[in-house]
Design a protein around this motif. Structure first.
Motif, PDB file in Angstrom:
ATOM      1  N   THR A   1       0.823  -1.219   0.000  1.00  0.00           N
ATOM      2  CA  THR A   1       0.000   0.000   0.000  1.00  0.00           C
ATOM      3  C   THR A   1       0.858   1.271   0.000  1.00  0.00           C
ATOM      4  O   THR A   1       1.863   1.352   0.706  1.00  0.00           O
ATOM      5  N   CYS A   2       0.408   2.229  -0.794  1.00  0.00           N
ATOM      6  CA  CYS A   2       1.103   3.515  -0.930  1.00  0.00           C
ATOM      7  C   CYS A   2       1.136   4.215   0.430  1.00  0.00           C
ATOM      8  O   CYS A   2       0.116   4.345   1.098  1.00  0.00           O
ATOM      9  N   LEU A   3       2.335   4.642   0.828  1.00  0.00           N
ATOM     10  CA  LEU A   3       2.482   5.290   2.145  1.00  0.00           C
ATOM     11  C   LEU A   3       1.970   6.721   2.142  1.00  0.00           C
ATOM     12  O   LEU A   3       1.696   7.295   3.189  1.00  0.00           O
ATOM     13  N   ILE A   4       1.824   7.305   0.943  1.00  0.00           N
ATOM     14  CA  ILE A   4       1.412   8.712   0.881  1.00  0.00           C
ATOM     15  C   ILE A   4      -0.099   8.833   1.079  1.00  0.00           C
ATOM     16  O   ILE A   4      -0.562   9.650   1.856  1.00  0.00           O
ATOM     17  N   CYS A   5      -0.872   7.981   0.352  1.00  0.00           N
ATOM     18  CA  CYS A   5      -2.329   8.093   0.481  1.00  0.00           C
ATOM     19  C   CYS A   5      -2.931   6.980   1.342  1.00  0.00           C
ATOM     20  O   CYS A   5      -4.014   7.150   1.894  1.00  0.00           O
ATOM     21  N   GLY A   6      -2.244   5.851   1.402  1.00  0.00           N
ATOM     22  CA  GLY A   6      -2.742   4.725   2.181  1.00  0.00           C
ATOM     23  C   GLY A   6      -3.995   4.079   1.611  1.00  0.00           C
ATOM     24  O   GLY A   6      -4.702   3.345   2.303  1.00  0.00           O
TER      25      GLY A   6
ATOM     26  N   GLN B   1      -1.969   8.310 -10.507  1.00  0.00           N
ATOM     27  CA  GLN B   1      -3.221   8.122  -9.782  1.00  0.00           C
ATOM     28  C   GLN B   1      -3.266   8.552  -8.312  1.00  0.00           C
ATOM     29  O   GLN B   1      -4.333   8.827  -7.802  1.00  0.00           O
ATOM     30  N   CYS B   2      -2.124   8.595  -7.628  1.00  0.00           N
ATOM     31  CA  CYS B   2      -2.153   8.885  -6.189  1.00  0.00           C
ATOM     32  C   CYS B   2      -2.765  10.281  -5.931  1.00  0.00           C
ATOM     33  O   CYS B   2      -2.288  11.289  -6.436  1.00  0.00           O
ATOM     34  N   GLU B   3      -3.840  10.283  -5.189  1.00  0.00           N
ATOM     35  CA  GLU B   3      -4.575  11.533  -4.931  1.00  0.00           C
ATOM     36  C   GLU B   3      -3.726  12.578  -4.226  1.00  0.00           C
ATOM     37  O   GLU B   3      -3.828  13.767  -4.490  1.00  0.00           O
TER      38      GLU B   3
ATOM     39  N   GLU C   1       1.949   3.170 -12.108  1.00  0.00           N
ATOM     40  CA  GLU C   1       0.812   3.967 -12.576  1.00  0.00           C
ATOM     41  C   GLU C   1       0.221   4.794 -11.423  1.00  0.00           C
ATOM     42  O   GLU C   1      -0.111   5.959 -11.604  1.00  0.00           O
ATOM     43  N   HIS C   2       0.131   4.169 -10.253  1.00  0.00           N
ATOM     44  CA  HIS C   2      -0.407   4.877  -9.085  1.00  0.00           C
ATOM     45  C   HIS C   2       0.494   6.060  -8.735  1.00  0.00           C
ATOM     46  O   HIS C   2       0.025   7.174  -8.519  1.00  0.00           O
ATOM     47  N   PHE C   3       1.789   5.798  -8.705  1.00  0.00           N
ATOM     48  CA  PHE C   3       2.763   6.825  -8.326  1.00  0.00           C
ATOM     49  C   PHE C   3       2.770   7.992  -9.306  1.00  0.00           C
ATOM     50  O   PHE C   3       2.710   9.158  -8.916  1.00  0.00           O
TER      51      PHE C   3
HETATM   52 ZN   LIG Z   1      -0.965   6.908  -3.109  1.00  0.00          ZN
END
Ligand SMILES: [Zn+2]
Length: 284
Positions: A201-206, A218-220, A213-215
């Motif tokens: 799981t992404c540590l920035i948005c969780g 997509q990451c909000e 692609e998320h990085f």
């Molecule tokens: Zn994220």
């Protein structure tokens, strides 16, 4: 002549040295997939370069008089030695076959002009190795956005070709190289490399898994940084590249491809007659 054709351990050491140096120059980690460094630099593996030198030397022998030691040796080895022998000229025959060229005897009887010969062997060696490297690169998921058109032409990848005067642009190159070779350490990658019980799981948005692609798209939580840059990207996409669809509406794969290595789509656009469909079908 023997020194000109290293094999086994010495060749392996040269290959290791070449790959390590190229990765260091590109600021890429050693775990970066090998095909990526050849694709980025347009440089062929040491083995291929040695083959070019060996075959060039063979052409020099072809041009010597029938009385010369080298030519007598060539005639003798090719007549007397068995296929299994390790003789130099039989190895030449193996190389010629590898690159779809004629038998050594043909060239000994009718030597080809040096300039023509060099073009002939360079093209044959380039064709063989670029196909092999591209096939190998397709096995790596991390290299899916890396275009390989430059390798087929033996040129430097476009990411490295345009020298920018802006220090900011230049400082972005190492990051871009890591993103495109799958060596940028994302949380989903960490699991593959270290096999720990790491949470992807992404540590920035969780909220989602931290994929490439998320990085990038997509990451909000990164949206505020992204908005300004994407506006600039859309301006280039619509105004300079004459696209009617907004960049925002393209599918994620096309967006990622445009951002990481647009050469793949631009080449497709230029050479593929169905290019218009490719672009319109990628719009959602
Ligand atoms: Zn994220």
């Amino acid at each position: 002549m023997e020194l000109l054709t290293p094999s086994g351990k010495p060749l392996e050491q040269l290959e290791i040295f070449q790959k390590r140096m190229l990765k260091q120059i590109l600021s890429l980690p050693t775990r970066c997939p090998d095909p990526a460094v050849y694709i980025l630099t347009g440089i062929l593996p040491i083995e291929a370069q040695i083959h070019i030198k060996t075959l060039t030397f063979f052409n020099n022998v072809c041009h010597q008089s029938e009385e010369s030691t080298e030519k007598k040796l060539a005639r003798r080895q090719l007549t007397v030695c068995s296929e299994a022998s390790n003789s130099w000229f039989l190895n030449i025959n193996k190389l010629l076959r590898l690159y779809d060229l004629n038998e050594a005897n043909t060239y000994l009887a009718n030597p080809i002009k040096k300039t023509q010969w060099i073009t002939l062997i360079k093209n044959a060696v380039m064709k063989y190795w670029s196909t092999k490297i591209v096939q190998m690169s397709e096995l790596y998921l991390g290299l899916k956005y890396l275009s390989n058109q430059n390798l087929i032409k033996g040129k430097l990848h476009s990411i490295l070709k345009h020298k920018s005067h802006s220090a900011l642009d230049n400082s972005r190159i190492p990051t871009r190289l890591r993103l495109i070779t799958g060596t940028y350490v994302l949380k989903t990658k960490r699991i593959q490399f270290y096999r720990e019980k790491t949470d992807p799981t992404c540590l920035i948005c969780g909220l989602q898994e931290e994929t490439l692609e998320h990085f990038v798209m997509q990451c909000e939580k990164l949206q505020s940084v992204r908005t300004v840059i994407l506006k600039e990207v859309n301006d280039i996409w619509q105004n300079e590249m004459n696209n009617t669809t907004r960049f925002h509406y393209l599918n994620i794969t096309t967006q990622m491809q445009m951002l990481l290595d647009s050469a793949k789509l631009i080449n497709l656009n230029k050479y593929n007659s169905a290019s218009a469909e490719t672009f319109s079908s990628s719009c959602t």
